[in-house]
Design a protein around this motif. Structure first.
Motif, PDB file in Angstrom:
ATOM      1  N   LYS A 293      45.612  -9.011  13.884  1.00  0.00           N
ATOM      2  CA  LYS A 293      44.637  -9.670  14.021  1.00  0.00           C
ATOM      3  C   LYS A 293      44.273  -9.788  15.749  1.00  0.00           C
ATOM      4  O   LYS A 293      43.174  -9.473  15.916  1.00  0.00           O
ATOM      5  CB  LYS A 293      44.519 -11.133  13.579  1.00  0.00           C
TER       6      LYS A 293
ATOM      7  N   LYS B 230      41.040  -7.981  17.479  1.00  0.00           N
ATOM      8  CA  LYS B 230      40.156  -8.716  18.256  1.00  0.00           C
ATOM      9  C   LYS B 230      40.073  -8.180  19.809  1.00  0.00           C
ATOM     10  O   LYS B 230      38.956  -8.354  20.292  1.00  0.00           O
ATOM     11  CB  LYS B 230      40.480 -10.153  18.241  1.00  0.00           C
TER      12      LYS B 230
ATOM     13  N   GLU C 293      36.569  -8.048  21.465  1.00  0.00           N
ATOM     14  CA  GLU C 293      36.485  -9.125  22.309  1.00  0.00           C
ATOM     15  C   GLU C 293      37.004  -8.823  23.848  1.00  0.00           C
ATOM     16  O   GLU C 293      36.897  -9.475  24.795  1.00  0.00           O
ATOM     17  CB  GLU C 293      36.928 -10.428  21.901  1.00  0.00           C
TER      18      GLU C 293
ATOM     19  N   TYR D 208      39.220  -6.729   7.837  1.00  0.00           N
ATOM     20  CA  TYR D 208      38.222  -7.869   8.140  1.00  0.00           C
ATOM     21  C   TYR D 208      37.140  -7.808   6.865  1.00  0.00           C
ATOM     22  O   TYR D 208      36.267  -8.413   6.913  1.00  0.00           O
ATOM     23  CB  TYR D 208      37.243  -7.627   9.191  1.00  0.00           C
TER      24      TYR D 208
ATOM     25  N   GLY E 205      26.479 -14.216  10.841  1.00  0.00           N
ATOM     26  CA  GLY E 205      27.566 -15.121  11.790  1.00  0.00           C
ATOM     27  C   GLY E 205      27.695 -16.439  11.209  1.00  0.00           C
ATOM     28  O   GLY E 205      27.262 -16.780  10.107  1.00  0.00           O
TER      29      GLY E 205
ATOM     30  N   TYR F 143      27.872 -17.951  16.112  1.00  0.00           N
ATOM     31  CA  TYR F 143      29.056 -17.018  16.552  1.00  0.00           C
ATOM     32  C   TYR F 143      29.369 -15.904  15.621  1.00  0.00           C
ATOM     33  O   TYR F 143      29.413 -16.118  14.385  1.00  0.00           O
ATOM     34  CB  TYR F 143      30.161 -17.984  16.643  1.00  0.00           C
TER      35      TYR F 143
ATOM     36  N   SER G  40      31.996 -13.002  14.347  1.00  0.00           N
ATOM     37  CA  SER G  40      33.421 -12.592  14.600  1.00  0.00           C
ATOM     38  C   SER G  40      33.417 -11.261  14.436  1.00  0.00           C
ATOM     39  O   SER G  40      32.379 -10.611  14.096  1.00  0.00           O
ATOM     40  CB  SER G  40      34.097 -13.407  13.556  1.00  0.00           C
TER      41      SER G  40
ATOM     42  N   ARG H  32      34.189  -9.386  12.261  1.00  0.00           N
ATOM     43  CA  ARG H  32      33.937  -9.157  10.657  1.00  0.00           C
ATOM     44  C   ARG H  32      32.383  -8.743  10.672  1.00  0.00           C
ATOM     45  O   ARG H  32      31.971  -8.149   9.661  1.00  0.00           O
ATOM     46  CB  ARG H  32      34.473  -9.811   9.937  1.00  0.00           C
ATOM     47  N   HIS H  33      31.505  -9.180  11.521  1.00  0.00           N
ATOM     48  CA  HIS H  33      30.149  -9.508  11.370  1.00  0.00           C
ATOM     49  C   HIS H  33      29.474  -8.151  11.889  1.00  0.00           C
ATOM     50  O   HIS H  33      29.930  -7.418  12.719  1.00  0.00           O
ATOM     51  CB  HIS H  33      29.476 -10.520  12.076  1.00  0.00           C
TER      52      HIS H  33
ATOM     53  N   ASN I 277      35.881 -17.251  22.866  1.00  0.00           N
ATOM     54  CA  ASN I 277      36.932 -17.510  21.940  1.00  0.00           C
ATOM     55  C   ASN I 277      37.669 -18.707  22.663  1.00  0.00           C
ATOM     56  O   ASN I 277      37.452 -19.177  23.936  1.00  0.00           O
ATOM     57  CB  ASN I 277      37.839 -16.541  21.472  1.00  0.00           C
TER      58      ASN I 277
ATOM     59  N   THR J 166      27.658 -13.967  21.029  1.00  0.00           N
ATOM     60  CA  THR J 166      27.245 -15.281  20.475  1.00  0.00           C
ATOM     61  C   THR J 166      25.586 -15.215  20.906  1.00  0.00           C
ATOM     62  O   THR J 166      25.198 -14.730  21.836  1.00  0.00           O
ATOM     63  CB  THR J 166      27.754 -16.623  21.559  1.00  0.00           C
TER      64      THR J 166
ATOM     65  N   GLU K  66      28.363 -19.780   6.908  1.00  0.00           N
ATOM     66  CA  GLU K  66      27.948 -18.420   7.150  1.00  0.00           C
ATOM     67  C   GLU K  66      26.497 -18.046   6.776  1.00  0.00           C
ATOM     68  O   GLU K  66      26.083 -18.478   5.771  1.00  0.00           O
ATOM     69  CB  GLU K  66      28.861 -17.715   6.295  1.00  0.00           C
TER      70      GLU K  66
END
Length: 259
Positions: free
Chosen positions: A3, A7, A11, A42, A87, A132, A134, A136-137, A163, A227, A247
């Motif tokens: 993970k 990320k 990010e 994800y 999100g 927000y 993540s 996976r979005h 984060n 964001t 969500e």
């Protein structure tokens, strides 16, 4: 461990050199074998992607993917205000005088976010939503309302991770991050779509320079992190839907104009 690795690819890190290296890796063909493991980890719905997974040339190419036509449709009610993104709607509420926006236990003023008091002033007694996204979005952003683009401008020169780690070690996160603000003249007042990039790379891409804003229409994407904060000038005209900490998907109804 997996993970944290994944990320970091989307990010980035708190250091500009390592961020540049990660960007170079994720945008190169070398990263292509990571697309399927990333999607599996994800639980990304591959059937929604515009192209078959093997068609994407890099991890970032996949991360910034468009969707199949019809995968996201905006609520057709003319009075509906819709989510601009897929999100988590982290928080929402009226904007009061001297308000500080709490983002993961850190406080930011409206003026810091917009860059100066004159730009912030129209929203001082309005309403806001904070989303927000993540890894996976789906990372495109769409118009939440229809109207005419008043102005679009960029602020900030560097970015930091959206984060817990970034917020803990970097004060005034949103006032420092590179961000693009789009202000729309709608039938019920001014609406601002604030797109905040993540970490050391100016990673917000605007689709075109059109002044026409159509509710639900795609107008850009994030290449790394993200964001989005919506601000509405006229809170008296907006009846919000209580969706905090849930969500949402692009096009979902989050509020309603009161005629």
């Amino acid at each position: 461990m997996k993970k944290q690795i994944f990320k970091s690819f989307v990010e980035l890190t708190s250091h500009p050199v390592s961020s540049a290296m990660l960007k170079q890796f994720t945008t190169s063909r070398i990263s292509k074998p990571l697309i399927r493991p990333f999607a599996s980890f994800y639980d990304i719905q591959l059937h929604e992607a515009e192209y078959p997974v093997y068609s994407y040339k890099s991890l970032n190419d996949f991360f910034t993917r468009s969707l199949q036509p019809g995968s996201r449709t905006a609520d057709s009610d003319p009075a509906a205000v819709v989510s601009p993104v897929d999100g988590v709607l982290s928080c929402a509420g009226p904007v009061s005088e001297q308000q500080k926006f709490i983002v993961k236990e850190q406080a930011y003023s409206l003026t810091e976010l917009f860059g100066d008091s004159a730009s912030a002033q129209p929203y001082e007694n309005g309403y806001y939503y904070l989303f927000y996204l993540s890894p996976r979005h789906y990372h495109h952003f769409h118009y939440p309302v229809s109207g005419r683009l008043l102005k679009r401008y960029a602020l900030g020169t560097a970015s930091y991770p959206v984060n817990d780690l970034g917020i803990k070690y970097k004060e005034e996160l949103f006032s420092s991050n590179y961000r693009i603000i789009s202000e729309i003249d709608s039938s019920f007042g001014r609406v601002a779509v604030v797109k905040v990039g993540a970490l050391n790379v100016n990673s917000i891409r605007i689709l075109d320079s059109s002044k026409d804003c159509v509710k639900g229409e795609d107008f850009g994407h994030f290449a790394f992190g993200s964001t989005v904060i919506l601000f509405f000038e006229n809170k008296k005209a907006l009846l919000p839907v209580n969706l905090s900490f849930t969500e949402v998907r692009t096009g979902d109804k989050i509020g309603e104009w009161q005629f």
